[in-house]
Design a protein around this motif. Sequence first.
Motif, PDB file in Angstrom:
ATOM      1  N   VAL A 181       0.836  -1.198   0.000  1.00 39.62           N
ATOM      2  CA  VAL A 181       0.000   0.000   0.000  1.00 39.62           C
ATOM      3  C   VAL A 181       0.867   1.243   0.000  1.00 39.62           C
ATOM      4  O   VAL A 181       2.007   1.235   0.490  1.00 39.62           O
ATOM      5  CB  VAL A 181      -0.967   0.026   1.221  1.00 39.62           C
ATOM      6  CG1 VAL A 181      -1.967  -1.111   1.139  1.00 39.62           C
ATOM      7  CG2 VAL A 181      -0.191  -0.041   2.532  1.00 39.62           C
ATOM      8  N   GLY A 182       0.319   2.330  -0.566  1.00 37.99           N
ATOM      9  CA  GLY A 182       1.062   3.575  -0.623  1.00 37.99           C
ATOM     10  C   GLY A 182       0.145   4.778  -0.540  1.00 37.99           C
ATOM     11  O   GLY A 182      -1.047   4.693  -0.890  1.00 37.99           O
ATOM     12  N   LEU A 183       0.701   5.894  -0.078  1.00 40.49           N
ATOM     13  CA  LEU A 183      -0.040   7.150   0.025  1.00 40.49           C
ATOM     14  C   LEU A 183       0.823   8.260  -0.536  1.00 40.49           C
ATOM     15  O   LEU A 183       1.985   8.415  -0.137  1.00 40.49           O
ATOM     16  CB  LEU A 183      -0.398   7.443   1.482  1.00 40.49           C
ATOM     17  CG  LEU A 183      -1.072   8.797   1.748  1.00 40.49           C
ATOM     18  CD1 LEU A 183      -2.479   8.829   1.135  1.00 40.49           C
ATOM     19  CD2 LEU A 183      -1.149   9.069   3.252  1.00 40.49           C
ATOM     20  N   SER A 217      -5.686  12.522  10.128  1.00 40.55           N
ATOM     21  CA  SER A 217      -5.127  11.181  10.273  1.00 40.55           C
ATOM     22  C   SER A 217      -5.689  10.305   9.160  1.00 40.55           C
ATOM     23  O   SER A 217      -6.907  10.153   9.023  1.00 40.55           O
ATOM     24  CB  SER A 217      -5.492  10.593  11.641  1.00 40.55           C
ATOM     25  OG  SER A 217      -4.878   9.330  11.826  1.00 40.55           O
ATOM     26  N   VAL A 218      -4.796   9.731   8.356  1.00 41.93           N
ATOM     27  CA  VAL A 218      -5.203   8.987   7.160  1.00 41.93           C
ATOM     28  C   VAL A 218      -4.772   7.529   7.288  1.00 41.93           C
ATOM     29  O   VAL A 218      -3.610   7.236   7.585  1.00 41.93           O
ATOM     30  CB  VAL A 218      -4.567   9.601   5.890  1.00 41.93           C
ATOM     31  CG1 VAL A 218      -5.002   8.818   4.650  1.00 41.93           C
ATOM     32  CG2 VAL A 218      -4.958  11.070   5.761  1.00 41.93           C
ATOM     33  N   TYR A 219      -5.723   6.635   7.043  1.00 40.33           N
ATOM     34  CA  TYR A 219      -5.441   5.202   6.994  1.00 40.33           C
ATOM     35  C   TYR A 219      -5.641   4.717   5.565  1.00 40.33           C
ATOM     36  O   TYR A 219      -6.625   5.082   4.916  1.00 40.33           O
ATOM     37  CB  TYR A 219      -6.384   4.418   7.903  1.00 40.33           C
ATOM     38  CG  TYR A 219      -6.205   4.674   9.378  1.00 40.33           C
ATOM     39  CD1 TYR A 219      -5.412   3.845  10.166  1.00 40.33           C
ATOM     40  CD2 TYR A 219      -6.854   5.753   9.996  1.00 40.33           C
ATOM     41  CE1 TYR A 219      -5.257   4.078  11.523  1.00 40.33           C
ATOM     42  CE2 TYR A 219      -6.701   5.994  11.351  1.00 40.33           C
ATOM     43  CZ  TYR A 219      -5.902   5.146  12.109  1.00 40.33           C
ATOM     44  OH  TYR A 219      -5.748   5.385  13.462  1.00 40.33           O
ATOM     45  N   VAL A 220      -4.709   3.896   5.092  1.00 39.57           N
ATOM     46  CA  VAL A 220      -4.840   3.232   3.802  1.00 39.57           C
ATOM     47  C   VAL A 220      -4.729   1.733   4.064  1.00 39.57           C
ATOM     48  O   VAL A 220      -3.780   1.289   4.724  1.00 39.57           O
ATOM     49  CB  VAL A 220      -3.751   3.673   2.810  1.00 39.57           C
ATOM     50  CG1 VAL A 220      -3.940   2.956   1.473  1.00 39.57           C
ATOM     51  CG2 VAL A 220      -3.768   5.184   2.617  1.00 39.57           C
ATOM     52  N   ILE A 221      -5.674   0.957   3.549  1.00 40.16           N
ATOM     53  CA  ILE A 221      -5.686  -0.470   3.821  1.00 40.16           C
ATOM     54  C   ILE A 221      -5.940  -1.273   2.559  1.00 40.16           C
ATOM     55  O   ILE A 221      -6.698  -0.851   1.675  1.00 40.16           O
ATOM     56  CB  ILE A 221      -6.771  -0.825   4.883  1.00 40.16           C
ATOM     57  CG1 ILE A 221      -6.739  -2.335   5.193  1.00 40.16           C
ATOM     58  CG2 ILE A 221      -8.140  -0.370   4.429  1.00 40.16           C
ATOM     59  CD1 ILE A 221      -7.649  -2.741   6.335  1.00 40.16           C
ATOM     60  N   HIS A 222      -5.282  -2.402   2.475  1.00 43.51           N
ATOM     61  CA  HIS A 222      -5.603  -3.430   1.481  1.00 43.51           C
ATOM     62  C   HIS A 222      -5.908  -4.695   2.279  1.00 43.51           C
ATOM     63  O   HIS A 222      -5.004  -5.449   2.643  1.00 43.51           O
ATOM     64  CB  HIS A 222      -4.453  -3.658   0.512  1.00 43.51           C
ATOM     65  CG  HIS A 222      -4.755  -4.703  -0.520  1.00 43.51           C
ATOM     66  ND1 HIS A 222      -3.767  -5.367  -1.213  1.00 43.51           N
ATOM     67  CD2 HIS A 222      -5.936  -5.206  -0.972  1.00 43.51           C
ATOM     68  CE1 HIS A 222      -4.323  -6.231  -2.056  1.00 43.51           C
ATOM     69  NE2 HIS A 222      -5.633  -6.150  -1.912  1.00 43.51           N
ATOM     70  N   ALA A 223      -7.178  -4.902   2.580  1.00 44.18           N
ATOM     71  CA  ALA A 223      -7.575  -6.050   3.403  1.00 44.18           C
ATOM     72  C   ALA A 223      -7.297  -7.351   2.671  1.00 44.18           C
ATOM     73  O   ALA A 223      -7.312  -7.408   1.435  1.00 44.18           O
ATOM     74  CB  ALA A 223      -9.054  -5.950   3.770  1.00 44.18           C
ATOM     75  N   GLY A 257      -9.407   2.602   1.033  1.00 49.54           N
ATOM     76  CA  GLY A 257      -8.682   1.516   0.401  1.00 49.54           C
ATOM     77  C   GLY A 257      -9.600   0.413  -0.073  1.00 49.54           C
ATOM     78  O   GLY A 257     -10.810   0.606  -0.253  1.00 49.54           O
ATOM     79  N   ASP A 258      -9.012  -0.759  -0.274  1.00 52.15           N
ATOM     80  CA  ASP A 258      -9.733  -1.953  -0.702  1.00 52.15           C
ATOM     81  C   ASP A 258      -9.972  -2.809   0.537  1.00 52.15           C
ATOM     82  O   ASP A 258      -9.042  -3.409   1.076  1.00 52.15           O
ATOM     83  CB  ASP A 258      -8.907  -2.712  -1.743  1.00 52.15           C
ATOM     84  CG  ASP A 258      -9.534  -4.040  -2.139  1.00 52.15           C
ATOM     85  OD1 ASP A 258     -10.663  -4.326  -1.712  1.00 52.15           O
ATOM     86  OD2 ASP A 258      -8.875  -4.806  -2.871  1.00 52.15           O
ATOM     87  N   PHE A 259     -11.227  -2.877   0.976  1.00 50.92           N
ATOM     88  CA  PHE A 259     -11.575  -3.587   2.203  1.00 50.92           C
ATOM     89  C   PHE A 259     -12.003  -5.027   1.943  1.00 50.92           C
ATOM     90  O   PHE A 259     -12.229  -5.783   2.890  1.00 50.92           O
ATOM     91  CB  PHE A 259     -12.703  -2.846   2.929  1.00 50.92           C
ATOM     92  CG  PHE A 259     -12.290  -1.501   3.465  1.00 50.92           C
ATOM     93  CD1 PHE A 259     -12.026  -1.322   4.806  1.00 50.92           C
ATOM     94  CD2 PHE A 259     -12.157  -0.408   2.623  1.00 50.92           C
ATOM     95  CE1 PHE A 259     -11.638  -0.092   5.312  1.00 50.92           C
ATOM     96  CE2 PHE A 259     -11.772   0.841   3.107  1.00 50.92           C
ATOM     97  CZ  PHE A 259     -11.511   0.987   4.449  1.00 50.92           C
TER      98      PHE A 259
END
Length: 332
Positions: A181-183, A217-223, A257-259
Amino acid sequence: MSVMAPAARPRRAPESTGPTRRRVSLARRRATTLALAVGVPLALLTAAHALVPDILGLGLVWDNALPWTWVVLPVLFLVLLVARTPGAVIGLLAPTLVWAFLFGPGVVPMGDARSAVPAEASLTVASQNLGPEGDPAVIAASLQASGADLIALQEIEDHDREPLAATLDEQYPYSVLTGTVGLWSRYPIADSVGLKLGLDWYRAINAVVDTPSGAVSVYVIHADSARPGAHAERDVMLAELADTVAANTRDRIVVMGDFNASASDRALAALQSEVSEPNQSEGGFGLTWPAGTPLMRLDHVFVRGMTATHNAVGAAEGSDHHGIVSSFRLDR
């Protein structure tokens, strides 16, 4: 003197009680039974979907299929036209009201209020899974063209990093990549940390972005992927993410992101109690996967402490996921 006998009255033909009428009555009874047998269980299973046991993946499939249960309603309406009974009305109304209660508010168009927000008080974010076949440079350029201030990407392989940097680094000088993952950000990233979320490898990031209107506050996720009978690791990730967000004391939070879960998936319930997802600007569910004929919304942008002004699904650009772009007003 002769008395005339009264004229005989013509006999009325007895009302038909023959086979035709019996067939009509039988058809109506059967239609009523069908409406009740389908409609009432559908309403109960929809309202209490989180209680459906996940035996052989049944719970996962049912949770994510829920938005599509409306396709049964026109069929029940046709059954009602045949039955024309109170029972058939109940069979149609019960699932209709449950569906409308669960999903109706979420499909109402939000509209577009971006023009009413000063640039310094606005934040636009974009997110997309690159997919196994997508061209990272093309996808990144498409998200960049949306005017996003923050771009989140998932499923980044080692060979994707160079074309992504070549495409994005000039306009997005601040970035952080962890695992897949990237931001990328137009604004300084004050702090960042990779998140394992209960697994043994990094598939998420938490970063603090200093916008002109203050920190976000930023969260990026690839579940992890979710398949019937094989979604335990995804469930662990989403539960850990919910706990992490709940412990975050910052006023403004973005989780994107992609959950690998639709909004009706029970695994997302804990996170949804902490952050919310805005409606689509043009209404509907905003389906993102698969790209050719989207059937589910696996990609999301959840927020807390900000007001949504626009939310839309973008192009796939060669990925198996469509991108999403959302704008918010940053209230001080």
